[in-house]
Design an enzyme around this catalytic site. Structure first.
Site, PDB file in Angstrom:
ATOM      1  N   CYS A  42      66.984  20.274  27.229  1.00  0.00           N
ATOM      2  CA  CYS A  42      66.258  19.216  27.941  1.00  0.00           C
ATOM      3  C   CYS A  42      65.539  18.254  26.995  1.00  0.00           C
ATOM      4  O   CYS A  42      65.144  17.167  27.406  1.00  0.00           O
ATOM      5  CB  CYS A  42      65.245  19.827  28.907  1.00  0.00           C
ATOM      6  SG  CYS A  42      66.039  20.622  30.307  1.00  0.00           S
TER       7      CYS A  42
HETATM    8  N1  COA Z   1      64.714  29.443  49.349  1.00  0.00           N
HETATM    9  C1  COA Z   1      63.761  30.213  49.919  1.00  0.00           C
HETATM   10  N2  COA Z   1      63.010  31.084  49.201  1.00  0.00           N
HETATM   11  C2  COA Z   1      63.264  31.208  47.888  1.00  0.00           C
HETATM   12  C3  COA Z   1      64.257  30.443  47.247  1.00  0.00           C
HETATM   13  C4  COA Z   1      65.000  29.534  48.032  1.00  0.00           C
HETATM   14  N3  COA Z   1      65.968  28.772  47.504  1.00  0.00           N
HETATM   15  N4  COA Z   1      64.275  30.756  45.932  1.00  0.00           N
HETATM   16  C5  COA Z   1      63.335  31.689  45.750  1.00  0.00           C
HETATM   17  N5  COA Z   1      62.722  31.972  46.937  1.00  0.00           N
HETATM   18  C6  COA Z   1      61.652  32.928  47.178  1.00  0.00           C
HETATM   19  C7  COA Z   1      61.668  34.056  46.163  1.00  0.00           C
HETATM   20  O1  COA Z   1      62.550  35.070  46.580  1.00  0.00           O
HETATM   21  C8  COA Z   1      60.225  34.496  46.158  1.00  0.00           C
HETATM   22  O2  COA Z   1      59.999  35.342  47.263  1.00  0.00           O
HETATM   23  P1  COA Z   1      58.974  36.592  47.147  1.00  0.00           P
HETATM   24  O3  COA Z   1      57.632  35.940  46.858  1.00  0.00           O
HETATM   25  O4  COA Z   1      59.084  37.209  48.485  1.00  0.00           O
HETATM   26  O5  COA Z   1      59.479  37.398  45.993  1.00  0.00           O
HETATM   27  C9  COA Z   1      59.459  33.208  46.410  1.00  0.00           C
HETATM   28  O6  COA Z   1      60.396  32.302  47.007  1.00  0.00           O
HETATM   29  C10 COA Z   1      58.908  32.594  45.137  1.00  0.00           C
HETATM   30  O7  COA Z   1      59.963  32.534  44.154  1.00  0.00           O
HETATM   31  P2  COA Z   1      59.735  32.090  42.664  1.00  0.00           P
HETATM   32  O8  COA Z   1      61.037  32.078  41.929  1.00  0.00           O
HETATM   33  O9  COA Z   1      58.626  32.885  42.084  1.00  0.00           O
HETATM   34  O10 COA Z   1      59.307  30.583  42.944  1.00  0.00           O
HETATM   35  P3  COA Z   1      58.442  29.577  42.081  1.00  0.00           P
HETATM   36  O11 COA Z   1      57.312  29.141  42.904  1.00  0.00           O
HETATM   37  O12 COA Z   1      58.195  30.081  40.697  1.00  0.00           O
HETATM   38  O13 COA Z   1      59.435  28.325  41.962  1.00  0.00           O
HETATM   39  C11 COA Z   1      60.927  27.337  40.375  1.00  0.00           C
HETATM   40  C12 COA Z   1      60.698  28.440  41.372  1.00  0.00           C
HETATM   41  C13 COA Z   1      62.241  27.571  39.661  1.00  0.00           C
HETATM   42  C14 COA Z   1      61.016  25.995  41.129  1.00  0.00           C
HETATM   43  C15 COA Z   1      59.765  27.263  39.375  1.00  0.00           C
HETATM   44  O14 COA Z   1      59.528  28.543  38.826  1.00  0.00           O
HETATM   45  C16 COA Z   1      59.980  26.310  38.238  1.00  0.00           C
HETATM   46  O15 COA Z   1      60.179  25.134  38.441  1.00  0.00           O
HETATM   47  N6  COA Z   1      59.886  26.783  36.994  1.00  0.00           N
HETATM   48  C17 COA Z   1      60.065  25.985  35.815  1.00  0.00           C
HETATM   49  C18 COA Z   1      61.420  25.455  35.848  1.00  0.00           C
HETATM   50  C19 COA Z   1      61.763  24.654  34.639  1.00  0.00           C
HETATM   51  O16 COA Z   1      61.101  23.774  34.215  1.00  0.00           O
HETATM   52  N7  COA Z   1      62.879  24.964  34.069  1.00  0.00           N
HETATM   53  C20 COA Z   1      63.374  24.237  33.017  1.00  0.00           C
HETATM   54  C21 COA Z   1      64.805  24.110  33.247  1.00  0.00           C
HETATM   55  S1  COA Z   1      65.444  23.062  32.031  1.00  0.00           S
END
Ligand code: COA
Length: 374
Positions: free
Chosen positions: A156
């Site tokens: 990125c």
């Molecule tokens: N739809 C519904 N629920 C979902 C889901 C989806 N598509 N994906 C995950 N969930 C659920 C999970 O199962 C979890 O449930 P639980 O609390 O019962 O275990 C809950 O939602 C939270 O999941 P989590 O993965 O912890 O979500 P988050 O709030 O951390 O958000 C991201 C996920 C990926 C958006 C976030 O972590 C993020 O943006 N991280 C940084 C990403 C980044 O910058 N990456 C760089 C890539 S270059």
């Protein structure tokens, strides 16, 4: 010593859009098919059932509303779940070169320049279509540019690391100008069957022309200073590579051959790294946070950008001070901050300062302090 400047930018946006509603509908259809096909194992407790995705979660967790892609038909077919990209012959332009060419021509036009004014091409992107010859050299050939070209990959952060490479070459006098292109076909490295990340990415290409400021034919952004940093982490990883076929362990279906992340850890670890990096860079450059008129941040997640904006400015950013494009484009890897810069920089006034910053896998973070002239 010469002063490097960004004199033109361009964005190639694919013409196909996938809204969150379309994405979730296709994903949930895939989940239904998967759960039905594996109903015996799921009933016996030997295989977990897959959970459906939700539009509400996607918007709340990421701020993403839609994404542009090169091919939506394959991605939205619950029996396929990946883009269908035609294999091109070696006599045709590669897909990345074609996307980059469009963005590069827009950047040249914006700068009032032609390919004859360019000395180097850097293709800086997260995923490269082939090992060699470099995609950058193909773009150089398509544009009929004399000089040299090379590919680079810092995930990125590729675009900001590319800016630093070009700016340093221009400062030293080894080149007069460089085109930096960032074609990102993120849809082909994303696992669209993984609920945790299926909503994250989109496709795009960006380009920037960097020249000596004295050569600029119109308004430009002087590159005041750049800073790059890396720290190894496995929390964003893709194990695909040229050794794939030499492994005897059935790599075709291995999940780690696509984008993988531990999103929570990324969130926790990258935020302080980026905030500290920007604070250090500003201090070394003698720029106060209050001098920054605009932040063009990496476009991965809205909460992440809100946090960094607050941390850097020491207050909640005013509307427009930290423009997001991720609601429309999703995460486009290295191109994200450059789309934001390209779309939301023309209105800066002579003498005003801003900061481009990207971050991601590696971990990596790159920041660029720019000042508007003209
Ligand atoms: N739809 C519904 N629920 C979902 C889901 C989806 N598509 N994906 C995950 N969930 C659920 C999970 O199962 C979890 O449930 P639980 O609390 O019962 O275990 C809950 O939602 C939270 O999941 P989590 O993965 O912890 O979500 P988050 O709030 O951390 O958000 C991201 C996920 C990926 C958006 C976030 O972590 C993020 O943006 N991280 C940084 C990403 C980044 O910058 N990456 C760089 C890539 S270059």
């Amino acid at each position: 010593m010469y002063t490097p400047a960004i004199t033109g930018t361009g964005v190639f946006t694919p013409d196909q859009v996938i809204t969150n509603a379309e994405l979730v509908k296709a994903f949930n259809a895939y989940v239904d098919i998967y759960n039905a096909e594996h109903s015996d194992e799921i009933a016996a407790g030997t295989l977990p059932a897959k959970d459906p995705s939700s539009e509400e979660f996607i918007l709340k967790a990421s701020g993403i509303e839609q994404r542009y892609v090169i091919d939506k038909t394959g991605i939205l077919d619950p029996h396929i779940m990946h883009p269908l990209l035609r294999q091109r012959t070696d006599d045709e332009p590669s897909l990345m070169a074609e996307m980059a060419l469009d963005a590069a021509q827009k950047a040249l036009a914006a700068a009032g320049r032609t390919a004859a004014d360019v000395d180097a091409v850097i293709c800086a992107a997260s995923n490269l279509e082939r090992a060699y010859p470099a995609v950058a050299i193909e773009i150089q050939d398509l544009l009929e540019i004399n000089g040299f070209a090379f590919d680079m990959n810092v995930a990125c952060s590729s675009a900001t690391f590319g800016i630093q490479a070009a700016a340093d070459m221009i400062r030293s006098g080894s080149i007069r100008s460089a085109l930096i292109v960032n074609p990102e076909i993120c849809s082909a490295h994303l696992e669209w069957r993984d609920r945790d990340c299926h909503f994250i990415f989109g496709d795009v290409a960006t380009a920037m022309l960097i020249e000596r400021s004295e050569d600029a034919s119109g308004p430009y952004f002087e590159i005041k200073s750049t800073r790059c940093a890396t720290e190894f982490s496995n929390n964003i990883r893709n194990n695909n590579g040229f050794l794939r076929r030499s492994r005897p362990d059935g790599v075709a279906d291995r999940r780690d051959m696509q984008f993988m992340q531990n999103g929570r850890k990324v969130f926790k670890e990258v935020l302080p790294m980026v905030s500290d990096h920007i604070a250090g860079h500003l201090a070394e450059t003698g720029v106060e946070a209050s001098d920054l008129k605009r932040l063009w941040l990496h476009q991965a997640n809205k909460s992440m950008n809100d946090f960094i904006g607050r941390k850097v400015l020491g207050r909640v950013p005013e509307p427009g001070e930290q423009p997001n494009i991720l609601q429309d484009y999703a995460n486009t890897s290295s191109a994200g901050s450059i789309i934001a810069f390209s779309k939301y920089s023309d209105d800066l006034k002579d003498g005003e300062t801003g900061l481009i910053c990207s971050f991601g896998a590696g971990y990596s973070v790159g920041s660029v302090v720019v000042q508007k002239h003209g």
